[in-house]
Design an enzyme around this catalytic site. Structure first.
Site, mmCIF file in Angstrom:
data_model
loop_
_atom_site.group_PDB
_atom_site.id
_atom_site.type_symbol
_atom_site.label_atom_id
_atom_site.label_comp_id
_atom_site.label_asym_id
_atom_site.label_seq_id
_atom_site.Cartn_x
_atom_site.Cartn_y
_atom_site.Cartn_z
ATOM 1 N N THR A 47 -22.138 -131.470 3.941
ATOM 2 C CA THR A 47 -22.552 -131.388 5.340
ATOM 3 C C THR A 47 -21.294 -131.191 6.186
ATOM 4 O OG1 THR A 47 -22.330 -133.739 5.870
ATOM 5 C CG2 THR A 47 -24.384 -133.046 4.795
ATOM 6 N N CYS A 48 -21.478 -131.158 7.506
ATOM 7 C CA CYS A 48 -20.314 -130.989 8.374
ATOM 8 C C CYS A 48 -19.367 -132.178 8.289
ATOM 9 C CB CYS A 48 -20.760 -130.765 9.812
ATOM 10 S SG CYS A 48 -21.793 -132.089 10.484
ATOM 11 N N ASN A 49 -19.873 -133.328 7.859
ATOM 12 C CA ASN A 49 -19.052 -134.538 7.824
ATOM 13 C C ASN A 49 -18.617 -134.965 6.427
ATOM 14 O OD1 ASN A 49 -18.956 -135.039 10.585
ATOM 15 N ND2 ASN A 49 -20.934 -136.065 10.566
ATOM 16 N N SER A 151 -22.450 -142.917 7.894
ATOM 17 C CA SER A 151 -22.459 -141.742 8.763
ATOM 18 C C SER A 151 -21.608 -141.959 10.003
ATOM 19 C CB SER A 151 -23.893 -141.407 9.187
ATOM 20 O OG SER A 151 -24.676 -141.068 8.068
ATOM 21 N N PRO A 157 -30.780 -140.633 10.558
ATOM 22 C CA PRO A 157 -31.715 -140.381 9.453
ATOM 23 C C PRO A 157 -31.541 -139.025 8.773
ATOM 24 C CG PRO A 157 -32.812 -139.957 11.543
ATOM 25 C CD PRO A 157 -31.415 -140.430 11.878
ATOM 26 N N GLN A 158 -30.786 -138.092 9.386
ATOM 27 C CA GLN A 158 -30.728 -136.742 8.846
ATOM 28 C C GLN A 158 -30.106 -136.676 7.454
ATOM 29 O OE1 GLN A 158 -29.856 -137.511 11.948
ATOM 30 N NE2 GLN A 158 -31.232 -136.333 13.253
ATOM 31 N N ALA A 231 -32.280 -124.519 31.910
ATOM 32 C CA ALA A 231 -31.039 -124.093 31.255
ATOM 33 C C ALA A 231 -31.182 -124.269 29.741
ATOM 34 C CB ALA A 231 -29.809 -124.832 31.772
ATOM 35 N N GLY A 233 -28.783 -124.257 27.264
ATOM 36 C CA GLY A 233 -27.559 -124.545 26.532
ATOM 37 C C GLY A 233 -27.803 -125.416 25.316
#
Length: 471
Positions: A47-49, A151, A157-158, A231, A233
């Site tokens: 993952t990203c982490n 985490s 929870p992801q 918006a 974003g």
């Protein structure tokens, strides 16, 4: 059980290195196939982490060595000479079956070297950032990760879903062995207990999740509700995704850039949800349709003022509205909060809620860590029960082989009339007794030689109980 974890995460490695070690897309499939030659089963979580390899060290490191047969040989004076073989098997995770610590350490270096080479890096460049967990420590780490205790956002929870996808990919590639699959099942069941029996993931700790929790506290019958997104974003995309995921039946997106609005609309559309894209100039007209408003623009001016809100509320016949202003500077006039039937939350309001929730999660994490420790002990015991059945089967098979050999020799002697039947049977009885008592006798001598009175008493009493039960 030979379980090891090798990896990096947000605590041990900078993002630049984590990016270089990331295994995504086809890289994972290729990596899993290459790990087949180095492991008895593997799962890659990237993952990203974090990037982590969960694997079983091959049992063949021990069983391929002929010295391992010394344990079942009945010959007098047999000694175990290979230091990679443990003379007495302890079937818990800490024993790693019959592999020694040195054998596992050497193999871990092989996996580290493979990872560095696979990512075209030198081991000296990567090794200072890699962590390694073994046996019960590896199991504890895996459970903590799955439960969200390791985490960046405590209790999120992801990660459990990401691990499940990683396991599914390992199954598809055929790298999830039966034994590793059993461990995975235990980890998933334990992680579910941690989340169900503690409050480590109960409170909202992200702006988007906190916004979604507010919606559920104020509104019911969400399919009949309308979300207005002002918006398009990244922050509003996250909020819209969370709120739409609750089952909101209609979404209106007002944005200056129609392309970005259409991209968000495409993400949110489904057969049960109507999504519309409007210009920012149409905001006063569509505001009355909105039950929920989420605004996060980069505008220096107010987009929703008090007059516009009063008119919308009158048109709605004073049905309540939830307004979430995530913008800095603000998009929504703060005086609107004094209007009846309007629930206005600024980014500071949500941050205050989140800060309190994070503290609650930290307190709950203490209970969660204690539960993790208990669950690892339970899993270790279940593994021992599971493993001892295999050990008993192997021991009986080896013993039966020796008995069959002795019986075959005795029958051959009977056919050759080399001795009287009584003498042959007497000798067979003596040799069978020697064969069947060799292993426990050797174990008792070893316990006495090493001064392990507890083990000696255990073996002696166990053998005495066995004899009494067969009388």
């Amino acid at each position: 059980m030979r379980l090891v974890v090798i990896g990096v995460n947000h605590k041990t490695a900078p993002v630049a290195l984590r990016e270089r070690l990331a295994l995504v897309g086809d890289d994972v499939n290729v990596a899993l196939k290459q790990l087949e030659a180095l492991t008895d089963g593997s799962v890659i979580v990237s993952t990203c982490n974090r990037t982590e390899i969960y694997a079983l060290v091959p049992q063949t490191l021990a069983t391929s060595n002929p010295a391992s047969q010394a344990l079942v040989s009945p010959s007098a004076g047999a000694q175990v000479t290979n230091p990679a073989i443990s003379p007495v098997s302890n079937n818990g995770f800490s024993s790693s079956a019959t592999l020694s610590s040195a054998a596992i350490s050497a193999h871990i270096i092989k996996i580290k070297t493979w990872l560095a080479t696979f990512k075209q890096l030198s081991l000296t460049e990567v090794d200072p950032y890699l962590y390694v967990h073994r046996d019960t420590h590896a199991l504890t780490h895996w459970l903590r990760v799955a439960a969200g205790l390791d985490s960046m956002i405590l209790g999120e929870p992801q990660i459990l879903g990401q691990i499940k996808r990683s396991v599914h990919l390992a199954q598809e590639e055929g790298t999830l062995s039966n034994q590793l699959g059993w461990v995975v099942d235990q980890v998933f069941a334990a992680a579910k207990r941690v989340r169900n029996e503690t409050k480590v993931g109960a409170q909202a700790v992200s702006l988007s999740y906190a916004a979604a929790k507010l919606v559920t506290q104020i509104f019911d019958d969400l399919p009949s509700r309308t979300l207005l997104v002002v918006a398009a974003g990244e922050m509003n995309r996250l909020v819209a995704t969370h709120i739409a995921g609750l089952g909101v039946g209609r979404v209106i997106i007002c944005n200056r850039n129609p392309e970005r609005a259409e991209a968000l609309a495409a993400e949110l559309r489904n057969p049960n949800r109507r999504v519309e894209v409007r210009t920012l100039q149409e905001l006063p007209q569509v505001l009355a349709d909105a039950d929920i408003v989420s605004s996060c623009s980069g505008s220096m001016d107010l987009l929703i003022d008090k007059t516009m809100t009063v008119q919308a509320l009158k048109h709605r016949r004073y049905q309540p509205m939830l307004m979430i202003d995530l913008a800095v500077p603000r998009d929504i006039d703060s005086t609107i909060s004094r209007i009846d039937d309007i629930y206005l939350y600024s980014v500071d309001d949500l941050q205050h809620v989140i800060a309190g929730n994070i503290e609650q999660r930290r307190q709950a994490a203490v209970d969660a860590e204690l539960l993790v420790s208990q669950l690892v002990v339970e899993m270790d015991r279940r593994f021992q029960v599971r493993q001892v059945g295999k050990d008993i089967e192997q021991y009986r098979s080896c013993t039966q082989g020796q008995v069959d050999k002795l019986l075959h020799e005795s029958l051959a002697q009977l056919q050759q009339n080399n001795a009287t039947p009584e003498a042959i049977i007497t000798e067979l009885s003596r040799r069978l007794t020697q064969t069947l008592t060799h292993a426990p006798s050797k174990l008792m001598r070893k316990a006495a030689r090493e001064g392990d009175s507890e083990l000696l008493d255990f073996v002696v009493s166990g053998l005495q109980d066995a004899h009494r039960s067969h009388r």
